[in-house]
Scaffold this motif. Structure first.
Motif, PDB file in Angstrom:
ATOM      1  N   VAL A  35       9.205  -0.189   3.685  1.00  0.00           N
ATOM      2  CA  VAL A  35       9.952   0.315   2.887  1.00  0.00           C
ATOM      3  C   VAL A  35       9.698   2.314   2.065  1.00  0.00           C
ATOM      4  CG1 VAL A  35      10.821  -1.856   1.496  1.00  0.00           C
ATOM      5  CG2 VAL A  35       9.010  -0.524   0.749  1.00  0.00           C
ATOM      6  N   LEU A  36       8.625   2.523   2.732  1.00  0.00           N
ATOM      7  CA  LEU A  36       7.959   4.428   2.527  1.00  0.00           C
ATOM      8  C   LEU A  36       8.680   4.946   3.810  1.00  0.00           C
ATOM      9  CD1 LEU A  36       5.481   6.129   1.373  1.00  0.00           C
ATOM     10  CD2 LEU A  36       4.521   5.161   3.214  1.00  0.00           C
ATOM     11  N   SER A  37       8.611   4.263   4.932  1.00  0.00           N
ATOM     12  CA  SER A  37       9.035   5.119   5.908  1.00  0.00           C
ATOM     13  C   SER A  37      10.397   5.234   6.107  1.00  0.00           C
ATOM     14  CB  SER A  37       8.732   4.525   7.537  1.00  0.00           C
ATOM     15  OG  SER A  37       8.811   3.522   7.799  1.00  0.00           O
ATOM     16  N   ASN A  38      10.989   4.447   5.952  1.00  0.00           N
ATOM     17  CA  ASN A  38      12.946   3.850   5.463  1.00  0.00           C
ATOM     18  C   ASN A  38      13.666   4.048   4.959  1.00  0.00           C
ATOM     19  OD1 ASN A  38      12.262   3.410   8.664  1.00  0.00           O
ATOM     20  ND2 ASN A  38      12.846   1.292   8.085  1.00  0.00           N
ATOM     21  N   CYS A  39      12.678   3.938   3.472  1.00  0.00           N
ATOM     22  CA  CYS A  39      13.494   4.253   1.969  1.00  0.00           C
ATOM     23  C   CYS A  39      12.795   4.917   1.172  1.00  0.00           C
ATOM     24  CB  CYS A  39      13.759   2.587   1.724  1.00  0.00           C
ATOM     25  SG  CYS A  39      14.654   1.597   2.589  1.00  0.00           S
ATOM     26  N   ASN A  40      11.632   5.228   1.516  1.00  0.00           N
ATOM     27  CA  ASN A  40      10.972   6.979   0.290  1.00  0.00           C
ATOM     28  C   ASN A  40      10.432   6.175  -0.643  1.00  0.00           C
ATOM     29  OD1 ASN A  40      10.033   8.949   0.604  1.00  0.00           O
ATOM     30  ND2 ASN A  40      12.001  10.043  -0.148  1.00  0.00           N
ATOM     31  N   THR A  41      10.148   4.504  -0.327  1.00  0.00           N
ATOM     32  CA  THR A  41       9.854   3.338  -1.407  1.00  0.00           C
ATOM     33  C   THR A  41       8.298   3.758  -1.576  1.00  0.00           C
ATOM     34  OG1 THR A  41      11.614   2.834  -1.850  1.00  0.00           O
ATOM     35  CG2 THR A  41      10.378   1.704  -3.010  1.00  0.00           C
ATOM     36  N   GLN A  42       7.908   3.614  -2.374  1.00  0.00           N
ATOM     37  CA  GLN A  42       6.257   4.384  -2.714  1.00  0.00           C
ATOM     38  C   GLN A  42       5.412   2.991  -3.003  1.00  0.00           C
ATOM     39  OE1 GLN A  42       4.636   7.508  -4.178  1.00  0.00           O
ATOM     40  NE2 GLN A  42       3.639   8.093  -2.232  1.00  0.00           N
ATOM     41  N   ALA A  43       4.456   1.783  -3.068  1.00  0.00           N
ATOM     42  CA  ALA A  43       4.433   0.980  -3.292  1.00  0.00           C
ATOM     43  C   ALA A  43       3.635   0.621  -4.309  1.00  0.00           C
ATOM     44  CB  ALA A  43       4.205   0.135  -2.193  1.00  0.00           C
ATOM     45  N   LYS A  44       3.534   0.128  -4.875  1.00  0.00           N
ATOM     46  CA  LYS A  44       2.092  -0.177  -6.921  1.00  0.00           C
ATOM     47  C   LYS A  44       1.334  -1.392  -5.716  1.00  0.00           C
ATOM     48  CE  LYS A  44       0.231   0.137 -10.176  1.00  0.00           C
ATOM     49  NZ  LYS A  44      -0.132   1.686 -10.362  1.00  0.00           N
ATOM     50  N   LEU A  45       0.053  -0.697  -5.717  1.00  0.00           N
ATOM     51  CA  LEU A  45      -0.537  -1.775  -4.732  1.00  0.00           C
ATOM     52  C   LEU A  45      -1.431  -1.651  -6.011  1.00  0.00           C
ATOM     53  CD1 LEU A  45      -2.196   0.903  -1.897  1.00  0.00           C
ATOM     54  CD2 LEU A  45      -0.676  -1.175  -1.964  1.00  0.00           C
ATOM     55  N   ILE A  46      -1.759  -3.643  -5.175  1.00  0.00           N
ATOM     56  CA  ILE A  46      -2.446  -4.865  -6.487  1.00  0.00           C
ATOM     57  C   ILE A  46      -3.398  -5.148  -5.909  1.00  0.00           C
ATOM     58  CG2 ILE A  46      -2.486  -6.527  -8.580  1.00  0.00           C
ATOM     59  CD1 ILE A  46      -0.453  -4.094  -8.902  1.00  0.00           C
ATOM     60  N   GLU A  47      -4.971  -5.127  -6.640  1.00  0.00           N
ATOM     61  CA  GLU A  47      -5.967  -5.633  -5.941  1.00  0.00           C
ATOM     62  C   GLU A  47      -6.033  -7.062  -6.373  1.00  0.00           C
ATOM     63  OE1 GLU A  47      -9.368  -5.648  -4.673  1.00  0.00           O
ATOM     64  OE2 GLU A  47      -8.677  -3.448  -5.467  1.00  0.00           O
ATOM     65  N   GLY A  48      -5.721  -8.262  -5.066  1.00  0.00           N
ATOM     66  CA  GLY A  48      -5.735  -9.527  -5.541  1.00  0.00           C
ATOM     67  C   GLY A  48      -6.798  -9.732  -5.646  1.00  0.00           C
ATOM     68  N   PRO A  49      -7.023 -11.171  -5.269  1.00  0.00           N
ATOM     69  CA  PRO A  49      -7.645 -12.124  -5.742  1.00  0.00           C
ATOM     70  C   PRO A  49      -8.700 -11.736  -4.320  1.00  0.00           C
ATOM     71  CG  PRO A  49      -5.923 -13.272  -5.364  1.00  0.00           C
ATOM     72  CD  PRO A  49      -5.227 -12.129  -6.057  1.00  0.00           C
ATOM     73  N   PRO A  50     -10.590 -12.837  -4.063  1.00  0.00           N
ATOM     74  CA  PRO A  50     -11.121 -13.233  -3.145  1.00  0.00           C
ATOM     75  C   PRO A  50      -9.821 -14.661  -2.376  1.00  0.00           C
ATOM     76  CG  PRO A  50     -12.511 -12.446  -5.058  1.00  0.00           C
ATOM     77  CD  PRO A  50     -10.442 -12.896  -5.733  1.00  0.00           C
ATOM     78  N   THR A  51      -9.462 -15.124  -3.034  1.00  0.00           N
ATOM     79  CA  THR A  51      -8.656 -16.136  -2.780  1.00  0.00           C
ATOM     80  C   THR A  51      -7.823 -15.970  -0.959  1.00  0.00           C
ATOM     81  OG1 THR A  51      -7.326 -16.358  -4.755  1.00  0.00           O
ATOM     82  CG2 THR A  51      -8.998 -18.000  -4.171  1.00  0.00           C
ATOM     83  N   LEU A  52      -7.205 -14.557  -1.175  1.00  0.00           N
ATOM     84  CA  LEU A  52      -6.407 -14.232  -0.346  1.00  0.00           C
ATOM     85  C   LEU A  52      -6.865 -13.787   1.026  1.00  0.00           C
ATOM     86  CD1 LEU A  52      -4.339 -11.701  -2.468  1.00  0.00           C
ATOM     87  CD2 LEU A  52      -3.490 -14.234  -1.595  1.00  0.00           C
ATOM     88  N   TRP A  53      -7.704 -14.474   1.138  1.00  0.00           N
ATOM     89  CA  TRP A  53      -8.700 -14.729   2.630  1.00  0.00           C
ATOM     90  C   TRP A  53      -7.584 -15.493   3.794  1.00  0.00           C
ATOM     91  CZ3 TRP A  53     -10.433 -19.240   4.817  1.00  0.00           C
ATOM     92  CH2 TRP A  53     -10.604 -20.348   2.821  1.00  0.00           C
ATOM     93  N   LYS A  54      -7.998 -14.259   5.309  1.00  0.00           N
ATOM     94  CA  LYS A  54      -7.208 -14.465   5.998  1.00  0.00           C
ATOM     95  C   LYS A  54      -7.076 -16.024   6.844  1.00  0.00           C
ATOM     96  CE  LYS A  54      -2.796 -12.388   9.171  1.00  0.00           C
ATOM     97  NZ  LYS A  54      -2.798 -11.527   9.629  1.00  0.00           N
ATOM     98  N   LYS A  55      -6.402 -16.764   7.759  1.00  0.00           N
ATOM     99  CA  LYS A  55      -6.496 -17.482   8.320  1.00  0.00           C
ATOM    100  C   LYS A  55      -5.844 -18.159  10.080  1.00  0.00           C
ATOM    101  CE  LYS A  55      -6.588 -19.770   4.398  1.00  0.00           C
ATOM    102  NZ  LYS A  55      -6.563 -18.443   3.843  1.00  0.00           N
TER     103      LYS A  55
END
Length: 197
Positions: A159-179
């Motif tokens: 969305v940044l490169s194709n629509c020039n939309t900057q994303a708001k970044l939100i600190e996620g909880p530790p439970t978002l670990w990838k499995k």
């Protein structure tokens, strides 16, 4: 989560009957499914396309204002982070969860020696969930190149490169670990059974 109107499960073709049986068995009225693609971006685009092209589903769905994209390898997502991400996307056009890096990222040279390392405190790991104004993310996918579809993995960058939309970044909880590892499938199956019981 009453505020979520519909859940689209994007599934590999060989697992369609399984997901249909789960939806029916547990009476998930808000849940629909569609067949994914061969890559991450193709699968996400298929999931988005159900809202604009009736060939993907047996029923017509109303296009949402905001869509949340999540993946099965991060099953421990709570409602709080979903709501924060969706609200930020509604306000800014795009939003995504981030986490601090736990390992230092290094680059190698052509001879496989250390070239340089990144200063860990300046960087974050991009996580899921991510959320977008539907029209923004759909337009970003419509502008994708074949290279994007084949090798891309980051929706926020699209969305940044194709629509020039900057994303708001939100600190996620530790439970978002990838499995992503096969060992973790047992844990994931146990968690799904617990949720569905």
């Amino acid at each position: 989560m009453k505020w979520i109107e519909v859940v689209i499960v994007v599934v590999a073709e060989q697992h369609v009957e399984l997901i249909k049986s789960i939806i029916q068995k547990y009476n998930h009225r808000k849940t629909q499914w569609c067949v994914g693609g061969l890559t991450r971006h193709r699968s996400i685009f298929n999931g988005l396309s159900v809202f604009v092209d009736d060939k993907f589903l047996e029923c017509h769905l109303t296009k949402p204002k905001v869509v949340i994209i999540h993946d099965a390898v991060r099953p421990f997502v709570n409602e709080d982070i979903l709501l924060k991400i969706a609200t930020a996307a509604n306000d800014h056009g795009a939003a995504g969860a981030i986490r601090p890096l736990v390992s230092t990222v290094i680059a190698t040279n052509s001879e496989h020696f250390l070239d340089h390392s990144l200063e860990r405190s300046k960087y974050r790991a991009s996580e899921m969930p991510q959320a977008f104004l539907f029209d923004t993310i759909y337009k970003a996918y419509q502008k994708c190149t074949e290279y994007d579809f084949e090798y891309g993995t980051e929706c926020l960058h699209l969305v940044l490169s194709n629509c020039n939309t900057q994303a708001k970044l939100i600190e996620g909880p530790p439970t978002l670990w990838k499995k992503p590892f096969p060992k973790m499938s047992m844990l994931l199956q146990m968690w799904i059974k617990k949720l569905c019981s």
